[in-house]
Design a protein around this motif. Structure first.
Motif, PDB file in Angstrom:
ATOM      1  N   GLY A  51     -40.033   5.392 -27.581  1.00 36.24           N
ATOM      2  CA  GLY A  51     -41.408   5.188 -28.034  1.00 36.24           C
ATOM      3  C   GLY A  51     -42.236   4.443 -27.005  1.00 36.24           C
ATOM      4  N   ARG A  52     -41.663   3.413 -26.399  1.00 35.73           N
ATOM      5  CA  ARG A  52     -42.375   2.679 -25.342  1.00 35.73           C
ATOM      6  C   ARG A  52     -42.661   3.582 -24.152  1.00 35.73           C
ATOM      7  N   ALA A  60     -31.632   2.871 -33.148  1.00 40.64           N
ATOM      8  CA  ALA A  60     -32.977   2.293 -33.275  1.00 40.64           C
ATOM      9  C   ALA A  60     -33.459   1.728 -31.945  1.00 40.64           C
ATOM     10  N   LEU A  61     -32.575   1.078 -31.190  1.00 39.45           N
ATOM     11  CA  LEU A  61     -32.949   0.558 -29.877  1.00 39.45           C
ATOM     12  C   LEU A  61     -33.322   1.685 -28.918  1.00 39.45           C
ATOM     13  N   GLN A  85     -34.463   4.675 -29.798  1.00 42.33           N
ATOM     14  CA  GLN A  85     -35.730   5.226 -30.263  1.00 42.33           C
ATOM     15  C   GLN A  85     -36.897   4.328 -29.869  1.00 42.33           C
ATOM     16  N   ASP A  86     -36.705   3.031 -29.949  1.00 43.10           N
ATOM     17  CA  ASP A  86     -37.743   2.087 -29.549  1.00 43.10           C
ATOM     18  C   ASP A  86     -38.069   2.246 -28.063  1.00 43.10           C
ATOM     19  N   ALA A  87     -37.037   2.392 -27.242  1.00 43.11           N
ATOM     20  CA  ALA A  87     -37.250   2.582 -25.803  1.00 43.11           C
ATOM     21  C   ALA A  87     -37.985   3.889 -25.538  1.00 43.11           C
TER      22      ALA A  87
END
Length: 65
Positions: free
Chosen positions: A45-46, A38-39, A41-43
């Protein structure tokens, strides 16, 4: 689970991961793996949401043929 290793975390963090794993009906290993995914994927996405640089815009606008 294949080979294992030990990482040092605080007792508070261990308790939080243990509780979260139990709530999700997962092993601690699965919960940590999912959190890392998840971390990442978040990176991603940013990075994808960031404005394009001038070089990236020029590359996208270049004539392909």
């Amino acid at each position: 689970m294949g080979e294992t290793t030990t990482i040092r975390i605080s007792r508070d963090t261990h308790a939080m991961v243990t509780r979260l794993a139990a709530e999700r009906h997962e092993t601690i290993d699965e919960t940590v793996s999912n959190a890392i995914r998840a971390l990442r994927q978040d990176a991603m996405g940013r990075d994808l949401a960031a404005d394009l640089t001038a070089d990236e815009s020029a590359w996208l606008d270049a004539d392909a043929g």
